[in-house]
Design an enzyme around this catalytic site. Sequence first.
Site, PDB file in Angstrom:
ATOM      1  CG  ASP A  14      -1.039 -21.811 -27.245  1.00 10.19           C
ATOM      2  OD1 ASP A  14      -1.211 -20.774 -27.892  1.00 10.19           O
ATOM      3  OD2 ASP A  14      -0.025 -22.531 -27.365  1.00 10.19           O
ATOM      4  CG  ASP A  57       0.261 -25.227 -30.502  1.00 14.48           C
ATOM      5  OD1 ASP A  57       1.262 -24.623 -30.920  1.00 14.48           O
ATOM      6  OD2 ASP A  57       0.301 -26.417 -30.102  1.00 14.48           O
ATOM      7  CG  HIS A  59       0.726 -27.883 -34.576  1.00 10.89           C
ATOM      8  ND1 HIS A  59       1.938 -27.238 -34.630  1.00 10.89           N
ATOM      9  CD2 HIS A  59       0.459 -28.049 -33.242  1.00 10.89           C
ATOM     10  CE1 HIS A  59       2.383 -27.024 -33.400  1.00 10.89           C
ATOM     11  NE2 HIS A  59       1.500 -27.498 -32.538  1.00 10.89           N
ATOM     12  CG  HIS A  76      -1.070 -30.767 -29.997  1.00  7.23           C
ATOM     13  ND1 HIS A  76       0.084 -31.484 -30.122  1.00  7.23           N
ATOM     14  CD2 HIS A  76      -0.704 -29.461 -29.998  1.00  7.23           C
ATOM     15  CE1 HIS A  76       1.116 -30.652 -30.181  1.00  7.23           C
ATOM     16  NE2 HIS A  76       0.659 -29.406 -30.125  1.00  7.23           N
ATOM     17  CE  LYS A  99       1.762 -20.354 -29.624  1.00  8.84           C
ATOM     18  NZ  LYS A  99       1.850 -21.770 -29.267  1.00  8.84           N
ATOM     19  CB  CYS A 147       2.891 -22.103 -25.193  1.00  9.13           C
ATOM     20  SG  CYS A 147       3.136 -23.203 -26.612  1.00  9.13           S
TER      21      CYS A 147
HETATM   22  C1  VGL Z   1       2.132 -26.498 -26.232  1.00 12.33           C
HETATM   23  C2  VGL Z   1       3.016 -28.610 -26.225  1.00 12.33           C
HETATM   24  C3  VGL Z   1       2.929 -28.674 -27.589  1.00 12.33           C
HETATM   25  C4  VGL Z   1       1.662 -25.316 -25.450  1.00 12.33           C
HETATM   26  C5  VGL Z   1       2.041 -26.544 -27.606  1.00 12.33           C
HETATM   27  O1  VGL Z   1       0.783 -24.565 -25.933  1.00 12.33           O
HETATM   28  O2  VGL Z   1       2.162 -25.130 -24.318  1.00 12.33           O
HETATM   29  N1  VGL Z   1       2.623 -27.530 -25.548  1.00 12.33           N
HETATM   30  N2  VGL Z   1       2.425 -27.628 -28.271  1.00 12.33           N
HETATM   31 ZN    ZN Z   2       1.871 -27.733 -30.366  1.00 10.49          ZN
END
Ligand code: VGL
Ligand code: ZN
Length: 194
Positions: A14, A57, A59, A76, A99, A147
């Site tokens: 990420d 990440d 979404h 985000h 993901k 993550c």
């Molecule tokens: C993550 C918070 C929300 C991460 C992803 O990649 O660590 N943290 N979504």
């Molecule tokens: Zn996230």
Amino acid sequence: MPIYDERTALLIVDVQNDFADPRGSLYVAGGEHVPAVANAELRQALETRTFIVYTQDWHPEHTPHFAVDGGIWPVHCVHDTWGAAFHPDLRVEGEIVRKGSDGRDGYSGFSVRDPKSGETYPTLLEQLLRERGVERLVICGLATDYCVVETTSDARMLGFAVEVLADGIRAVDLHEGDAERALRRMRDAGAEIV
Ligand code: VGL
Ligand code: ZN
């Protein structure tokens, strides 16, 4: 620097604008330093034909992951936006596992959870690693206490040896001590922090 070989994979978690750029909506302090660390590892990995894989990440506009929809996070990494794109300093040469699409939730690169049914589903990550005979992972990225820790803990559960690059991770630290607790959890799971 860890050893790279054909049974190892470099897993970069990420490293996206929303986490790694100070203008990102879920900026992780120091995240802008992660691309350089990842790139140095990449050079070694490319020289030794080590498998390289990135997670993103990814979404939808609305997901129970976001505070506006009942979760805890600012919006985000919405698919196909600037925030979801890899940080421009990160060299991207490998497979990508996304993901969170379909509104499925969770932090690990290995699995996602359906927030309605509570069921978990594997991502493609484990299959990609098994196909190549990978037994060992070198992990860096964001964020340590979400993550990275969840991906590391799943990797250990699945039987992969794991080294986490202390220099190549940064924590959200929503609650004081989260970073420390994440490091301890990774060590307790049998990962080496190097
Ligand atoms: C993550 C918070 C929300 C991460 C992803 O990649 O660590 N943290 N979504
Ligand atoms: Zn996230």
